[in-house]
Design an enzyme around this catalytic site. Sequence first.
Site, short mmCIF file in Angstrom:
data_model
loop_
_atom_site.label_atom_id
_atom_site.label_comp_id
_atom_site.label_asym_id
_atom_site.label_seq_id
_atom_site.Cartn_x
_atom_site.Cartn_y
_atom_site.Cartn_z
N TYR A 139 -11.42 -4.42 5.55
CA TYR A 139 -12.72 -3.76 5.36
C TYR A 139 -13.45 -4.34 4.15
O TYR A 139 -14.66 -4.60 4.20
CB TYR A 139 -12.45 -2.26 5.19
CG TYR A 139 -13.65 -1.36 5.14
CD1 TYR A 139 -14.20 -0.83 6.30
CD2 TYR A 139 -14.20 -0.96 3.92
CE1 TYR A 139 -15.28 0.06 6.25
CE2 TYR A 139 -15.27 -0.09 3.86
CZ TYR A 139 -15.81 0.42 5.02
OH TYR A 139 -16.87 1.30 4.97
N LYS A 187 -17.06 -6.14 4.26
CA LYS A 187 -18.19 -5.54 3.52
C LYS A 187 -18.69 -6.48 2.43
O LYS A 187 -19.88 -6.47 2.11
CB LYS A 187 -17.78 -4.19 2.95
CG LYS A 187 -17.51 -3.12 4.03
CD LYS A 187 -18.77 -2.81 4.84
CE LYS A 187 -18.59 -1.64 5.79
NZ LYS A 187 -19.80 -1.35 6.57
N1 CAA Z 1 -0.93 -0.25 -6.57
C1 CAA Z 1 -0.33 -1.15 -5.78
N2 CAA Z 1 0.07 -0.87 -4.53
C2 CAA Z 1 -0.11 0.37 -4.09
C3 CAA Z 1 -0.73 1.37 -4.87
C4 CAA Z 1 -1.13 1.00 -6.16
N3 CAA Z 1 -1.73 1.89 -6.98
N4 CAA Z 1 -0.79 2.48 -4.15
C5 CAA Z 1 -0.25 2.21 -2.97
N5 CAA Z 1 0.15 0.93 -2.94
C6 CAA Z 1 0.77 0.23 -1.82
C7 CAA Z 1 2.17 -0.18 -2.07
O1 CAA Z 1 2.21 -1.59 -1.85
C8 CAA Z 1 3.02 0.54 -1.04
O2 CAA Z 1 3.64 -0.40 -0.22
P1 CAA Z 1 5.28 -0.45 -0.15
O3 CAA Z 1 5.69 0.91 0.36
O4 CAA Z 1 5.59 -1.57 0.77
O5 CAA Z 1 5.73 -0.70 -1.57
C9 CAA Z 1 2.02 1.30 -0.20
O6 CAA Z 1 0.72 1.11 -0.75
C10 CAA Z 1 2.25 2.75 -0.24
O7 CAA Z 1 2.63 3.09 0.97
P2 CAA Z 1 2.54 4.60 1.45
O8 CAA Z 1 3.61 4.75 2.47
O9 CAA Z 1 2.50 5.54 0.28
O10 CAA Z 1 1.14 4.68 2.05
P3 CAA Z 1 0.64 4.13 3.43
O11 CAA Z 1 1.09 2.74 3.68
O12 CAA Z 1 0.89 5.15 4.47
O13 CAA Z 1 -0.91 4.13 3.11
C11 CAA Z 1 -2.96 3.42 2.21
C12 CAA Z 1 -1.45 3.40 2.04
C13 CAA Z 1 -3.33 2.80 3.55
C14 CAA Z 1 -3.55 2.60 1.09
C15 CAA Z 1 -3.43 4.90 2.19
O14 CAA Z 1 -3.10 5.44 0.94
C16 CAA Z 1 -4.91 5.03 2.39
O15 CAA Z 1 -5.39 5.12 3.51
N6 CAA Z 1 -5.67 5.06 1.31
C17 CAA Z 1 -7.12 5.21 1.36
C18 CAA Z 1 -7.78 3.90 1.39
C19 CAA Z 1 -9.26 4.16 1.28
O16 CAA Z 1 -9.80 4.52 0.24
N7 CAA Z 1 -10.00 3.96 2.38
C20 CAA Z 1 -11.40 4.23 2.37
C21 CAA Z 1 -11.77 4.85 3.68
S1 CAA Z 1 -13.45 5.45 3.64
C22 CAA Z 1 -14.37 4.09 3.72
O17 CAA Z 1 -13.93 3.00 3.94
C23 CAA Z 1 -15.84 4.29 3.50
C24 CAA Z 1 -16.31 3.49 2.37
O18 CAA Z 1 -16.97 2.47 2.56
C25 CAA Z 1 -16.02 3.95 0.98
#
Ligand code: CAA
Length: 241
Positions: A147, A151
């Site tokens: 994304y 963008k």
């Molecule tokens: N730093 C580094 N890595 C991180 C982290 C951080 N602070 N937080 C999470 N991670 C990574 C890690 O690499 C970790 O991977 P591993 O397990 O392999 O080590 C993983 O994320 C965490 O895995 P989880 O099982 O906790 O989470 P997940 O894989 O199910 O989901 C995510 C992670 C996809 C990022 C989820 O938290 C999410 O959907 N976050 C929101 C993302 C977001 O803001 N999207 C915006 C949508 S709205 C939009 O897009 C409109 C707009 O224009 C603003």
Amino acid sequence: MARVALVTGGTRGIGRAIVQRLKADGMKVAAGYSGNDAAAESCARDLGVMVVKGNVGNFADCQQAAEAVRAELGPIDVLVNNAGITRDGVFHRMNAEQWSEVIRVNMDSLFNMTRQVIDGMREREWGRIINISSINGQKGQIGQTNYSAAKAGMIGFTKALALENAKKGVTVNAIAPGYIDTEMVQAVPEKVLESIIAGIPVGRLGRGDEIADMVAFLAGEHAGYVTGSTLSLNGGQYMAG
Ligand code: CAA
């Protein structure tokens, strides 16, 4: 003569707010959508606008949609490239489909849709193209390599197309909304969303009508000197230079 506007992804979320605002400003408006017929019906009924179905990731669909709008409302003066999807996931677990779906719908759509209207705008020497980018194309976001790439690509597209058409009365601008209170943002995991809101200086999610106000200005008669810009509307969450 009322201007004709086409807003992709115009039946829900930010797009619907844009449709409502442009219609209130006296434009003839069509709202594009791809799958949700119920939302489209309620948009057509409640806002009194034309709705047109098609996938912005598909060139032929865009050709048909633009043709249908021209046939019913007239030549398209304002195009708002708003349709977008997320397929969030960290890159080391992202599959090719998550990548390509987002690139197709959020970025290939710029070619597919804008290509349908650019000749007419250049011939008539008036046009407004407004691309709805995102804060996450400016700053990046964990879980959104696909994304964020699309963008950010939108911003480059905006600048290049603005240069090509500046002398033809066609302006091309991008808006980079922050987190707006829509279904897309409500789908973010609750804990993650809480921490995002905590990082927004204004202290809340944005509203669709706040984005629509800026679109209305850019789409209007008085915005002819604004082109190639990216306007950040994000409650202070990211202050792009
Ligand atoms: N730093 C580094 N890595 C991180 C982290 C951080 N602070 N937080 C999470 N991670 C990574 C890690 O690499 C970790 O991977 P591993 O397990 O392999 O080590 C993983 O994320 C965490 O895995 P989880 O099982 O906790 O989470 P997940 O894989 O199910 O989901 C995510 C992670 C996809 C990022 C989820 O938290 C999410 O959907 N976050 C929101 C993302 C977001 O803001 N999207 C915006 C949508 S709205 C939009 O897009 C409109 C707009 O224009 C603003």
